[in-house]
Structures are given as structure tokens and as C-alpha cells.
Design a protein around this motif. Structure first.
Motif, short mmCIF file in Angstrom:
data_model
loop_
_atom_site.label_atom_id
_atom_site.label_comp_id
_atom_site.label_asym_id
_atom_site.label_seq_id
_atom_site.Cartn_x
_atom_site.Cartn_y
_atom_site.Cartn_z
N TYR A 47 55.22 -49.83 62.61
CA TYR A 47 54.86 -50.06 61.21
C TYR A 47 53.54 -49.33 60.88
O TYR A 47 53.42 -48.68 59.84
CB TYR A 47 54.72 -51.57 60.99
N ILE A 48 52.59 -49.42 61.78
CA ILE A 48 51.31 -48.73 61.58
C ILE A 48 51.51 -47.22 61.58
O ILE A 48 50.91 -46.49 60.78
CB ILE A 48 50.30 -49.16 62.67
N GLY A 49 52.39 -46.74 62.47
CA GLY A 49 52.71 -45.31 62.49
C GLY A 49 53.32 -44.85 61.17
O GLY A 49 52.99 -43.76 60.68
N ASP A 50 54.18 -45.67 60.60
CA ASP A 50 54.77 -45.32 59.30
C ASP A 50 53.72 -45.27 58.19
O ASP A 50 53.75 -44.39 57.33
CB ASP A 50 55.85 -46.34 58.92
N LEU A 51 52.78 -46.20 58.24
CA LEU A 51 51.70 -46.19 57.25
C LEU A 51 50.87 -44.92 57.37
O LEU A 51 50.47 -44.33 56.35
CB LEU A 51 50.79 -47.42 57.44
N TRP A 52 50.60 -44.50 58.61
CA TRP A 52 49.83 -43.28 58.82
C TRP A 52 50.59 -42.06 58.31
O TRP A 52 50.01 -41.19 57.66
CB TRP A 52 49.51 -43.13 60.30
N GLU A 53 51.89 -42.00 58.60
CA GLU A 53 52.70 -40.86 58.15
C GLU A 53 52.76 -40.77 56.62
O GLU A 53 52.88 -39.67 56.06
CB GLU A 53 54.11 -40.96 58.73
N LYS A 54 52.65 -41.91 55.95
CA LYS A 54 52.68 -41.94 54.48
C LYS A 54 51.28 -41.84 53.87
O LYS A 54 51.11 -42.01 52.67
CB LYS A 54 53.36 -43.23 54.01
N ASN A 55 50.27 -41.57 54.74
CA ASN A 55 48.88 -41.43 54.30
C ASN A 55 48.33 -42.70 53.65
O ASN A 55 47.45 -42.63 52.79
CB ASN A 55 48.73 -40.25 53.34
N LYS A 56 48.86 -43.84 54.07
CA LYS A 56 48.36 -45.10 53.53
C LYS A 56 47.20 -45.65 54.36
O LYS A 56 46.51 -46.58 53.93
CB LYS A 56 49.49 -46.12 53.44
N ILE A 57 47.03 -45.13 55.57
CA ILE A 57 45.88 -45.46 56.40
C ILE A 57 45.34 -44.16 56.99
O ILE A 57 46.05 -43.14 57.04
CB ILE A 57 46.24 -46.45 57.54
N SER A 58 44.11 -44.19 57.46
CA SER A 58 43.48 -43.00 58.02
C SER A 58 43.72 -42.90 59.53
O SER A 58 44.20 -43.86 60.16
CB SER A 58 41.98 -43.03 57.76
N VAL A 59 43.37 -41.76 60.10
CA VAL A 59 43.44 -41.59 61.55
C VAL A 59 42.54 -42.62 62.24
O VAL A 59 42.90 -43.20 63.27
CB VAL A 59 43.03 -40.16 61.95
N ALA A 60 41.37 -42.86 61.66
CA ALA A 60 40.45 -43.84 62.24
C ALA A 60 41.07 -45.24 62.23
O ALA A 60 40.91 -46.00 63.20
CB ALA A 60 39.13 -43.84 61.45
#
Length: 219
Positions: A47-60
Motif C-alpha cells: 500500500y505504501i509502495g502504491d502511494l509512492w508510485e502515485k506521488n502521494k508520499i515522498s521518498v523520505a
């Protein structure tokens, strides 16, 4: 109300180590360890990976969540270190993430699963080159080589590793897993020497069916 994995993902992203551990301990009172590993912890990181792929969270944000999840897994392992293990078997496994692959938490859970079934395991971590992985493999001569990758553009690397490992004279079984294996059709990789693992339930089923005995027949 958020599902278990979304609630846990939120705690990971907020850096709430103690709260995340307490939440998992609470779940373990009602659910099996297998359910918590596969349906909660693993799914929370997907789920977190999906958020990152959608630019909803940062790399940090993603790195923080990974660090908290790693902390939780380490604590869970420590809490069960005094539990008698199954009878030690002669089978050996080496597990690692392919070159440039930074995701490793799923592989840690896979390593624990092998250990739970009495295997001797060498977990080499993420981002391992062919040269270094092959050196360890030739020295240890495992019955199973486990490769992990999360993203589709690792496929050429995985294919190259399989080709090299298929040349090993003692004919180990090569397992390919990670998020990539659950999201994409990797049937082209499968053979009598290569098995695609689509999650912890699939691996548990392999053990329950006693399929590791096939290794002796093909080695």
C-alpha cells in the motif's frame, strides 16, 4: 474504518514504532502470525509502495515507513527467539534482493518462514550483484536460491541471474518472489528448476505439500 493494513501503513508513515508494534501485538491476539505477516504487514508495505508510485508520499516518507517496519519485524523475531524451532533439516537456502533492488522486508519474512520449517538460511540482504551473490552461492551450495525484486524493470536482471544459476552443477531450485511476482505474469520464467512464489501463502503451501523433497530428486 480503515483496513488493518491501511491502519498499520499510517503508523509506519508517521514513524510510530511503539504504536505499530502494539497494534500488531493486538492483532496477534486474534489472528495467526501467518495472517499478520501476509495480510497486514506485507499488504501495508504494498500500500505504501502504491502511494509512492502515485506521488502521494515522498521518498523520505517511504524510507521512514520501511525503517519502522524493519524495527517491528526485528522485535517480532526477538519475541519468538525462545520458541523451540522445528527439527533442523539438512536443506539450505540463500535469499537476496537483486542488484539495485532496495526493498528487503518481504525477503526477511521469507527467511523467517524457511527457518520456521527447519531450514538453514543465509539472508544476504538487498542490492546484491551477480558476482557477489554467485560467490556466496558456490561457497554455501544451497538447495534453494531465492531472488526478490519489486519493480518490473528488474525483470532483465532476474532473467540473467536465472540463466547463470541454472548452470550450477548441483541443480538448486531457484525461487523468484517479491512484489513483482505478485503483480506480473512471470510464467515464462517457470520450469522444473525455477519457481515463482506469489506471496507467503504460496510458500507455506509448498512446504505443507512437502515439495522440498523434490529437491533431493533433482539435485
Amino acid at each position: 474504518m480503515a483496513e488493518h493494513h491501511e491502519e498499520l501503513a499510517h503508523l509506519f508513515l508517521e514513524g510510530e514504532e511503539d504504536e505499530a508494534l502494539s497494534y500488531i501485538d493486538e492483532l496477534l491476539n486474534s489472528y495467526s502470525r501467518f495472517y499478520v505477516f501476509e495480510q497486514v504487514i506485507t499488504q501495508s508495505m504494498y500500500y505504501i509502495g502504491d502511494l509512492w508510485e502515485k506521488n502521494k508520499i515522498s521518498v523520505a516518507d517511504e524510507h521512514l515507513a520501511t525503517a519502522v517496519c524493519d524495527f517491528v519485524l526485528s522485535k517480532l523475531k526477538a519475541d519468538t527467539s525462545g520458541v523451540p524451532a522445528r527439527k533442523q533439516r539438512k536443506h539450505k537456502a540463500i535469499l537476496f534482493g537483486v542488484e539495485k533492488e532496495q526493498h528487503y522486508l518481504g525477503m526477511k519474512m521469507v527467511a523467517e518462514t524457511f527457518q520456521d520449517y527447519g531450514w538453514r538460511v543465509r539472508y544476504l540482504g538487498p542490492n546484491l550483484t551477480l558476482e557477489h551473490s554467485l560467490a556466496q552461492i558456490k561457497k554455501y551450495k544451497p538447495d534453494v536460491i531465492g531472488l526478490s525484486a519489486a519493480l518490473s524493470y528488474r525483470l532483465p536482471t532476474v532473467k540473467g541471474l536465472i540463466q547463470q544459476f541454472e548452470k550450477l552443477e548441483w541443480r538448486p531450485l531457484i525461487m523468484v518472489g517479491g512484489r513483482m511476482a505478485s503483480k506480473f505474469d512471470l510464467e515464462e520464467f517457470e520450469s522444473d528448476r525455477v519457481m515463482v512464489i506469489k506471496g507467503l501463502p504460496h510458500l507455506h503451501q509448498w512446504f505443507k505439500e512437502g515439495r522440498e523433497g523434490v529437491i533431493n530428486e533433482t539435485s
